[in-house]
Write a protein that holds these residues in place. Structure first.
Motif, mmCIF file in Angstrom:
data_model
loop_
_atom_site.group_PDB
_atom_site.id
_atom_site.type_symbol
_atom_site.label_atom_id
_atom_site.label_comp_id
_atom_site.label_asym_id
_atom_site.label_seq_id
_atom_site.Cartn_x
_atom_site.Cartn_y
_atom_site.Cartn_z
ATOM 1 N N ASP A 172 59.071 -36.286 45.472
ATOM 2 C CA ASP A 172 58.184 -36.624 46.585
ATOM 3 C C ASP A 172 57.867 -35.325 47.309
ATOM 4 O O ASP A 172 58.763 -34.640 47.788
ATOM 5 C CB ASP A 172 58.873 -37.611 47.527
ATOM 6 C CG ASP A 172 57.969 -38.095 48.640
ATOM 7 O OD1 ASP A 172 56.901 -37.483 48.880
ATOM 8 O OD2 ASP A 172 58.318 -39.100 49.279
ATOM 9 N N LEU A 173 56.613 -34.969 47.348
ATOM 10 C CA LEU A 173 56.206 -33.690 47.936
ATOM 11 C C LEU A 173 56.425 -33.631 49.446
ATOM 12 O O LEU A 173 56.428 -32.557 50.033
ATOM 13 C CB LEU A 173 54.746 -33.410 47.599
ATOM 14 C CG LEU A 173 54.448 -33.337 46.092
ATOM 15 C CD1 LEU A 173 52.959 -33.135 45.856
ATOM 16 C CD2 LEU A 173 55.252 -32.235 45.446
ATOM 17 N N ARG A 174 56.597 -34.776 50.081
ATOM 18 C CA ARG A 174 56.805 -34.797 51.533
ATOM 19 C C ARG A 174 58.259 -34.556 51.922
ATOM 20 O O ARG A 174 58.566 -34.314 53.071
ATOM 21 C CB ARG A 174 56.345 -36.134 52.113
ATOM 22 C CG ARG A 174 54.853 -36.346 51.958
ATOM 23 C CD ARG A 174 54.504 -37.735 52.362
ATOM 24 N NE ARG A 174 55.057 -38.614 51.321
ATOM 25 C CZ ARG A 174 54.705 -39.864 51.137
ATOM 26 N NH1 ARG A 174 53.833 -40.422 51.922
ATOM 27 N NH2 ARG A 174 55.235 -40.579 50.174
ATOM 28 N N GLY A 175 59.150 -34.651 50.965
ATOM 29 C CA GLY A 175 60.570 -34.463 51.262
ATOM 30 C C GLY A 175 61.296 -33.981 50.035
ATOM 31 O O GLY A 175 60.723 -33.769 48.977
ATOM 32 N N LYS A 176 62.582 -33.829 50.168
ATOM 33 C CA LYS A 176 63.384 -33.338 49.052
ATOM 34 C C LYS A 176 64.058 -34.501 48.334
ATOM 35 O O LYS A 176 65.236 -34.465 48.023
ATOM 36 C CB LYS A 176 64.426 -32.357 49.566
ATOM 37 C CG LYS A 176 63.814 -31.111 50.158
ATOM 38 C CD LYS A 176 64.859 -30.152 50.649
ATOM 39 C CE LYS A 176 64.190 -28.927 51.246
ATOM 40 N NZ LYS A 176 65.159 -27.958 51.732
#
Length: 146
Positions: A88-92
């Motif tokens: 997920d590019l918004r988080g790790k």
């Protein structure tokens, strides 16, 4: 006046070869997919299977590759549930996206589905939940009724 083109063997050898992509595939025999958090912080499940495939590979072709490695999965009626695991590019964290199902020994609607059609990208993982024929696959509200 005629034009002539010659290509020497040395020029042919200089052309870069197209790389074959090696995908990391993870399987479970429990009938359920791995949890997304099992892929966090650089970790991966221990049931890794590396296969060489292409973006136009179908779920049925991938099913055949898995059956070559796991003889128990060759039984007629074995259910294969495919999911893409991606960062997920918004988080790790990683996300899991169910993409289709196949059934050993039977034709199905998802057989001809390709990785590319499901937006699989190089670097993503493929998670395959295998359910033996003597056990019903887990109920998934996103599965399409056939």
């Amino acid at each position: 006046m005629a034009l002539e083109s010659r290509i020497t063997q040395e020029e042919i050898k200089k052309e870069p070869e197209k790389p074959i992509d090696r995908e990391k595939v993870f399987t479970t025999n429990s009938g359920r997919h791995h949890r997304a958090d099992e892929f966090a912080r650089g970790n991966v499940p221990s049931s890794e299977l590396q296969i060489y495939t292409w973006m136009d590979a179908t779920l049925k072709e991938l099913t055949s590759l898995v059956k070559e490695v796991y003889p128990d999965a060759r039984k007629k009626g074995t259910h294969f549930s495919f999911a893409i695991v991606f960062p997920d590019l918004r988080g790790k964290v990683y996300r899991l996206k169910d993409i289709g199902n196949t059934l050993s020994g039977r034709k199905g609607a998802d057989d001809s589905m390709t990785l590319q059609s499901q937006r699989f990208q190089i670097g993503d993982y493929l998670d395959i939940a295998i359910t033996p024929p003597n056990r019903a696959p887990p109920i998934n509200p996103r599965m399409r009724p056939f």
